[in-house]
Each structure stands twice: as structure tokens, then as C-alpha cells.
Design an enzyme around this catalytic site. Structure first.
Site, short mmCIF file in Angstrom:
data_model
loop_
_atom_site.label_atom_id
_atom_site.label_comp_id
_atom_site.label_asym_id
_atom_site.label_seq_id
_atom_site.Cartn_x
_atom_site.Cartn_y
_atom_site.Cartn_z
N ASP A 43 -2.07 -0.87 5.94
CA ASP A 43 -2.47 -0.41 7.27
C ASP A 43 -3.97 -0.17 7.38
O ASP A 43 -4.50 -0.04 8.47
CB ASP A 43 -1.73 0.88 7.65
N ASP A 75 -7.17 -2.71 3.17
CA ASP A 75 -6.07 -3.63 2.86
C ASP A 75 -6.30 -5.02 3.43
O ASP A 75 -5.63 -5.98 3.03
CB ASP A 75 -4.74 -3.09 3.42
N ASP A 121 0.86 -1.18 0.00
CA ASP A 121 0.00 0.00 0.00
C ASP A 121 0.90 1.24 0.00
O ASP A 121 2.03 1.19 0.49
CB ASP A 121 -0.88 -0.02 1.26
#
Length: 884
Positions: A602, A606, A330
Site C-alpha cells: 500500500d 512498495d 507487505d
């Protein structure tokens, strides 16, 4: 779920039977709480201790050991109970270590939950109450202010400069402006629903009133949690490898049993006697300590990783990273700091810089406070805090500026004007209007020459091309304030002073981590909910996006079949504006290519991909609880570089487990060959008696194997290509080394036996001396052989004889134990050994140390062969190509 964003506020209130001013009654709220349940996510039922123990027993190696114990007890008629006790003890210790590690990781995970249960301001019976967020129900009217955690999905009714940080849900790095105005199209993506607020996001600025439309599992976060619950966990590469070892050992045991039984029948030995001999030898072929060694090596690796800021929730996970071929990361908060920073300031004249910084600091709602240590801390919208922080770093304290020029009026930012203005008294009299906003709009309201306008627009385009978010700064001086503060009255005839380009910058340590990924043959891939231009700019800066790579958006993925994505996934280094479903598709596409995939993140968005990946790595500080719960590993420092360190650790652990297996199996092959050849050639006595075999396994299968498990990571391990997740442990080269080294150990043992029987001993002591020399040679040979397998390629003298203190201690302990058995009279009686003279001792030591010389010679020949092949390949590349 109803599409609340596509309905007007009146329609939403009517459908939810709620009153804008008075909210729900207490009775209605109680009734709906019973109907919809508490505003909480469902939790998976925890496993009982008994079930967890049974899951440990499903390991194929454990099943083989238990079967071996049963056969051993049956073949000995119930007398060989000590071997069974040892096997059962190993199984119990192995299970306890694994369960204890899972519990430790869970406790560490709970310690990361620093936030208490959130509360919410809700209107009920016309009064504003502060209640537990879990008690909210659809139809509740909630009040939101800067700093609040949004407690549920809700449709905005009223707002004033309301902005929400939705990075945890959508990956959007910049807070989103919210407005409860017109209804949106039904197919509007979640990230673009500006008239809705989402559960678990944070209000960064402004205030608003909203009506709750969904709670618990019906929220967008609940939908993601549902996806998580439906995602099954797969086997790790290490578990697959250990299953392979178990199958191989089972096959070997059956072959040993068959061959031994066949030889016995060929020699017309009693059938039952040969069957029991065959079973005993098969049991001896199994390295009983292997499961415990693997578990302890993993536990030690987990302990080391905890010291490097990574919490491993399950033991095999740390090794899984060692064969990671792709790291899908990410962007927001993982590769970047999730903190807006002014990257560039452009002003028409150098003298305008201070004025531009003053406009940025005063024309904002961000506050500058000081913590307990006196350090400045900015609170507010991330974009505005970046402006205030830059001013502070250049000597302009907002608090001091506000004392000198206090705010007397303002025109808040709105999406139509794309401007914000504040009005301040000038020290010399009159007022100054400070304005910031979109450069194209702002320049249209400034008194500026065509050349200045062209220069400013060129600077704006250059910043935007680097994915910077650009704000323009301007001011206007007034003698008197107009009666009515309107945009037409104060935001015209402005003096332009500059542009500021902002970005969520990369973490400083990430670029080096990405470089190490490339060197290790690992493909770093960015998967983000942010815009494509911004994502590509960051990816280029970090060297994730390289020449020839492509970027793709979630909108494009919607039109791409999964089969096509699986074929073309290697072309893409950046995936932008993606949803949780897209992230899972990308992870599975890479897995379809045969890659072991690590996923870092985080946010709530995700979590499904974290669970679908071979190993999920969640951020421990900024990460959401949902992401931490779905991950296999939690980074307590939110540092992408820790992932790369974990990859190195995982590679080292796999190499060490492979060394331990190499050592144990080659030693066991030596034992099997010794007994097998003695049986085949019908020795009048066996070179080793059962009690000596048991002692041999105790001395050589425990401490040296564990010492190999803590072998330091070999230099250059991060310059090797990652191994495939389904690559065989017993490849051709590995199997050949096992066989010839095991044969070497067995033949050296038989050589000691023959020398003791026919050359070195007195006639009356020949058999006892031969047995003692064979026993001593086999034990010491295995202790010396442990040094051989410390590296498959490097010389022992290159890696350092004393570089692994654990191995030196294990060797000395094993040597002391063996010498005591050979020299102390009480133990000589138990283990049926006799004293040896100097000649016998020198012979035993010479034979036992022979593997060191043989293995070092073999390694040197392999290294020379590799150098020759590399030289030949290099010369082939350098040869000029003749023109046709």
C-alpha cells in the site's frame, strides 16, 4: 542530493539561503519555482488511441488471423469476402473490449482518489500563509501539526512531541518521534533519519517547524517514482501462452498447406488449383473466434472480480494470478490492520487494572470524539488511541474522566526520559501525577519490592518476546504542586500499577487466506520495513513463518550479492527493515527461480516492487496513489483474502480458456481431417461445401466456446500446485487428447457420409443425402462435444449436466439453428441440404452423441489409473523397512 540530515540546522539554512523566522520572500519563492519546478511527481505521457489500437494488433494470434484473411481473399479471387469481414469484425471487437476495460479500470482508479490537492502552511516575508503544496520550493519554512500531510522532504528546525506515520514510505508500523537536534551520520538509513520529515507521510502528534530541502522528483518519494518509470513491463503468462498457440497454429497451417500441396502434386492435379485448396484448408484450420473468446472470458472474469472488491487494470492480469507461486506481501496495512491495539494488560493485583487503564487514558493526548452515528472515534497518536479505546471498552470514558480530573500540568514525552507525565487534581484534595513510559525506566523510579520488580520485568520480557510494544503505568499523589514542574520533582517515588503490551494486530481474515495459500502450493512471504522481531512474531501467528524458515534484514541484504540471494531466497519467509531497492531484488530473485510472483502493498515504498512483480496488488483504501498507479490490480477492501480469491478466479479463468482452446482446436482438427481424407482418397464430391463450413464455424465456434469460458470453477482447484509461468499449454497429454478427439469427430463425420452414400439413401439422392448427413453429424457432434470438455478429469454427471446454464443455452441455440437449416426449405436451398428420414436422423444423432460415451469412458479410465497409482504409492510408503 545533499545529505541534509548530516548537517546542522544552521548549515542547512545557510545552504538554502533561508531565514528561520521570515522564510523566503515572495520574489525568491517565485524565482525558485521556475528553477526547481512545481512540487509534483512527473506523470508518464498517456498513449494515444491510435497507438493503443496498434498495440492490440501486435498480438500474434491477431496477426495470424489477418494473414489468414488476406490469403483467403487472394485464394478465392476476391469472392470469399464474407470470411474476411468476419475475421476483421472479430479483430475490431477484440481491440475495443481490451481498450474499454483499460479505460474502465482507469476511471475506477480515479474514483478512489478521495483526497483533494494538499495544502501547506508556509512562512513567507515573515507571514504564515496557506498555499498549494505544489507551490513549495527548497528553502521554504513550513509549519506542521497533527493531522497534516507532510508536503515535501524537510529538515526539522524545531519540534514539540512531533511524531510522523512513515509506514507508507518505510513500512515502520509505529509513528516515529522526530527531533531537529543534532546532525546524524551521513550513512543513516532513511527510516532512521529522525531529524527529517518525508513527503507524503502524516503527522500524527505534536507540532514542528521545518525547512524544505527537496521537492517533486528530488524527494524520497520522487526517487521511488523514478525507479518506477525505469521499470519495463513484461509479458504475462497468458500472453506467452497465446503467442505459443499462435506459433503452433502457424506451424500447423504451413504443414497442412505443404501436405495438401504435396498430395495434389502426387496425383498430378493442377498446381494452382492445389495451392488454392491447400490455402483454403489452412484457413479453415484457424479458430477465428479464439481471440474474441479469450478476450470476452477475461472481461467476464474482470467483471466478477470487481464484484469481489478487486479492480483489474489490464485484462490478462486476472489470469496471471492463477499461476502465482509466490505472494510477497507487505506487513503494515496489508497483513495487519495498521492500527495499534492493546494485546495484553499485566497488573501486580487484579484491583490495579482499572487504575492502569485510567493512567493510560488520561496520560495521553489522544482525543475521544463521537461520529454522526454516535460511535466513539479516537484521534491522535496510534499508541495513545489504543490506550483510550481499551479504557472505553472497559467502561472508562476519557471525556468523563477529564471532567472529573482535568489536566493541570504535564511533562511531555522525550527520547531522553522515555516518560510522559500529566498532573490532575484529586476529588478529595491534592494532586495525582500519572506517568507512562518505558518499563525499565519507569520501574527504576517506583517504590517497589525486589520481588514485585522481578515479576514486572519477567512480564515485560515475555511481552517483548512476542513483539509487543510495552508501556509501564504508574502514579504519585502530591499534597501540593512544586513551584517548578521537573522530572526530578514529580517523576520519583512512583507507585507501579501495571504494563500494557501493544501491537499492530493481523487482519482477522488473513490467517485463513494464508492457509488457503499453503493448500494451493503458494508460498506467502512477508516483506516489511518494520523491525525483524515484530515481523517474525506476526509471521508466526499467521503461519507464514514456519519451522525451518529464516528471516533476514535489509542490512544483511546489503552484504549479500544478488546471485547468492537468488540461490537462497527460498529459505527466507520474512524480510525485515528493507528498502524499496531490496523489495525489487527479492521479487527478481523469486522470478529467477522460475516463480510467478504477486506482490501486495500500500505504500510508496512498495511501488517499484509492485511494478517489477508479475502482478502487483495495491490497497485501494489505505494505499497511496503511487502504489495504485504501479499495480495491476487494486483491492477496494484492502483485504489480503481478496488476493487469494483472485488467485482462485485466475486459475478458473485459465482452466476455462484451456477448455475453449481444447474445444475449438479439436473441432477444427475434425474438419481438417474430413476434408483432407476426402482429398487424399479422391472422393467424387467433398463431404462439406464451403457455405456449410462457414455456417459450421458460426454455430460451433462462438456460443459453445463462450459458454466454456464461464464454466464454474471446479472444486479442488485451490488444492492443486500452481503451474509454472513458462509451462507449455500443449503438453503431451493435452496434445494427445486434441488429436484423438479431433480424429474421432472427423471419422464419425466420414462414417455418416458413407452411410448416406452407400447404405441409407435412395440411389438418386445418395450424394445429397450423404452430404446432408455429414454436415448434420459434424455440427451436432461438435455441439455435444462441448459437454465433453467441460472438465478434463471429472465426469459430466459428477459436475452436473445443468450446472452451467450458459452451456445449455448455447447448445439449444446451436441445435435450433442447425435444425432450421436442415428442415426449412428456403434455408435448405441456401445450404444445399435435403430432407432426411427418421432412419437418417436417428443415425446422425447416434453418431453425434458417440463422443459423449467415448470421452466419459476415457475419463473413467484416467481416474482409475490415478487411483491405482496413488494406492501403489501409499502402499510403498507404508511398507516396513528391513533393518540392515
Amino acid at each position: 542530493m545533499s545529505e541534509w540530515h548530516s548537517q546542522s540546522t544552521a548549515e542547512v539554512l545557510s545552504a538554502l539561503k533561508s531565514d528561520r523566522k521570515r522564510g523566503l520572500t515572495a520574489a525568491a519563492a517565485e524565482e525558485r519555482l521556475g528553477q526547481y519546478g512545481r512540487n509534483e511527481l512527473e506523470q508518464g505521457s498517456g498513449k494515444s488511441l491510435v497507438r493503443r489500437l496498434l498495440e492490440q494488433l501486435k498480438d500474434p494470434m491477431i496477426l495470424v488471423l489477418l494473414a489468414a484473411a488476406g490469403l483467403s481473399l487472394w485464394a478465392s479471387g476476391g469472392e470469399d469476402w464474407l470470411d474476411v469481414v468476419i475475421i476483421l469484425l472479430i479483430v475490431v471487437v477484440n481491440a475495443c473490449i481490451s481498450i474499454s476495460q483499460e479505460d474502465n479500470a482507469q476511471r475506477a482508479l480515479e474514483a478512489l482518489r478521495q483526497m483533494s490537492a494538499p495544502r501547506a502552511r508556509v512562512v513567507r516575508d515573515g507571514e504564515v500563509l496557506r498555499v498549494e503544496a505544489a507551490a513549495l520550493v527548497p528553502g521554504d519554512i513550513i509549519r506542521l501539526e497533527a493531522g497534516d500531510l507532510v508536503p515535501a522532504d524537510a529538515r526539522i528546525l524545531e519540534s514539540a512531541g512531533l511524531r510522523c506515520d512513515e509506514s507508507a514510505m518505510t513500512g515502520e508500523s509505529v509513528p516515529v518521534l522526530k527531533d531537529g537536534g543534532a546532525a546524524l551520520p551521513a550513512d543513516t538509513p532513511v527510516a532512521d533519519r529522525s531529524n527529517m520529515v518525508l513527503s507524503a507521510t502524516v503527522v500524527t502528534a505534536g507540532r514542528g517547524t521545518a525547512v524544505v530541502t527537496a521537492t517533486g522528483m528530488d524527494t524520497e518519494m520522487g526517487r521511488i517514482a523514478g525507479m518506477l518509470m525505469g521499470q519495463a513491463e513484461g509479458e504475462t503468462p497468458l500472453q506467452k501462452k497465446m503467442a505459443e498457440v499462435s506459433r503452433t497454429l502457424s506451424f500447423v497451417c504451413l504443414c497442412v498447406c505443404g501436405v495438401m500441396f504435396g498430395v495434389g502434386m502426387l496425383f498430378h492435379n493442377p498446381m494452382l488449383e492445389m495451392f488454392m485448396t491447400a490455402v483454403s484448408l489452412a484457413v479453415a484450420a484457424i479458430p477465428e473466434g479464439l481471440p474474441a473468446v479469450v478476450t470476452i472470458v477475461l472481461a467476464l472474469g474482470v467483471s466478477r472480480m470487481a464484484g469481489r472488491n478487486a479492480i483489474i487494470k489490464k485484462l490478462p492480469a486476472v489470469e496471471t494470478l492463477g499461476c502465482a507461486g509466490v505472494i510477497c506481501s507487505d506487513k503494515t496495512g496489508t497483513l495487519t490492520q495498521n492500527k495499534m491495539t492493546v494485546a495484553e494488560v499485566w497488573t501486580p493485583r487484579a484491583a490495579d487494572r482499572e487504575l492502569a487503564l485510567t493512567v493510560g487514558a488520561l496520560c495521553s493526548d489522544a482525543r475521544l470524539i463521537h461520529d454522526r452515528r454516535g460511535e466513539p472515534v479516537c484521534v491522535g497518536d496510534p499508541t495513545e488511541t489504543a490506550l483510550v479505546e481499551l479504557a472505553w471498552r472497559e467502561g472508562l470514558d476519557k471525556n468523563r474522566l477529564e471532567k472529573e480530573m482535568p489536566r493541570r500540568g504535564e511533562l511531555p514525552f522525550d527520547s531522553d526520559r522515555k516518560l510522559m507525565s500529566t498532573i490532575h487534581p484529586r476529588p478529595g484534595g491534592g494532586f495525582r501525577v500519572l506517568v507512562k513510559g518505558a518499563p525499565d525506566v519507569l520501574l527504576g523510579r517506583c517504590r517497589i519490592s525486589s520481588r514485585q520488580r522481578r515479576d514486572a520485568m519477567e512480564a515485560n520480557e515475555l511481552m517483548a518476546g512476542r513483539a509487543l510494544r510495552v508501556l509501564g503505568m504508574a502514579y504519585r499523589d502530591l499534597e501540593f504542586l512544586p513551584r517548578e514542574l521537573t522530572s526530578a520533582a514529580v517523576e520519583q517515588g512512583l507507585t507501579f500499577v501495571g504494563l500494557m503490551g501493544l501491537i499492530d494486530p493481523p487482519r482477522p481474515e488473513v490467517k485463513e487466506a494464508v492457509r488457503r495459500c499453503h493448500a494451493a502450493g503458494i508460498r506467502p512471504v512477508m516483506i516489511t520495513g518494520d523491525h525483524k522481531l515484530t515481523a517474525v512474531a506476526i509471521a508466526k501467528e499467521l503461519d507464514i513463518f514456519r519451522p525451518g524458515d529464516l528471516a533476514i534484514t535489509g542490512e544483511d541484504l546489503d552484504f549479500m550479492p544478488q546471485e547468492l540471494l537468488e540461490e537462497d531466497v527460498e529459505q527466507f519467509s520474512v524480510f525485515a527493515r528493507v528498502s524499496p531497492e531490496h523489495k525489487m531484488r527479492i521479487v527478481k530473485a523469486w522470478q529467477k527461480q522460475g516463480k510467478v510472483v504477486a506482490m501486495t502493498g500500500d505504500g510508496v515504498n512498495d511501488a517499484p516492487a509492485l511494478k517489477a512483480a508479475d502482478i502487483g496488488c495495491a490497497m485501494g483504501v489505505t494505499g497511496t496513489d503511487v502504489a495504485k498507479g504501479a499495480a495491476d490490480m487494486i483491492l477496494t477492501d484492502d483485504n489480503f483474502a481478496t488476493v487469494v480469491a483472485a488467485v482462485e478466479e485466475g486459475r478458473g479463468i485459465y482452466a476455462n480458456i484451456r477448455k475453449a482452446i481444447h474445444y475449438l482446436l479439436s473441432c477444427n482438427i475434425g474438419e481438417i481431417l474430413t476434408i483432407f481424407l476426402a482429398t487424399l482418397f479422391r472422393f467424387h464430391q467433398m463431404p462439406l461445401v464451403p457455405v456449410q463450413l462457414l455456417w459450421l464455424n458460426l454455430v460451433t465456434d462462438s456460443l459453445p466456446a463462450l459458454a466454456l469460458g464461464v464454466e464454474p470453477v471446479e472444486p479442488g482447484i485451490m488444492e492443486q500446485e500452481p503451474r509454472e509461468g513458462d509451462s507449455a499449454l500443449f503438453d503431451r497429454a493435452f496434445s494427445l487428447r486434441l488429436v484423438w478427439q479431433g480424429a474421432m469427430v472427423g471419422l464419425l463425420t466420414l462414417a455418416a457420409y458413407f452411410l448416406g452414400e452407400y447404405v441409407l439413401s435412395d440411389p438418386g439422392m445418395a450424394s445429397a443425402t450423404a452430404n446432408t448427413m455429414a454436415f448434420a453429424t459434424l455440427t451436432l457432434c461438435q455441439l455435444f462435444h462441448a459437454f465433453d470438455v467441460r472438465s478434463e478429469e471429472s465426469s459430466l454427471f459428477e459436475i452436473g449436466v445443468f450446472s452451467n446454464p450458459a452451456m445449455n443455452k448455447a447448445f439449444l441455440a446451436g441445435l435450433a439453428m442447425q435444425v432450421s437449416v436442415l428442415c426449412l426449405p428456403p434455408l435448405q436451398m441456401v445450404f444445399r441440404t435435403v430432407p432426411m428420414g427418421l432412419t437418417e436422423w436417428l443415425t446422425v444423432l447416434a453418431l453425434a452423441m458417440a463422443p459423449l460415451a467415448v470421452c466419459e469412458t476415457a475419463k473413467a479410465l484416467r481416474r482409475a489409473g490415478k487411483r491405482k497409482r496413488k494406492k501403489t504409492a501409499a502402499e510403498g510408503r507404508e511398507q516396513p523397512v528391513s533393518p540392515v
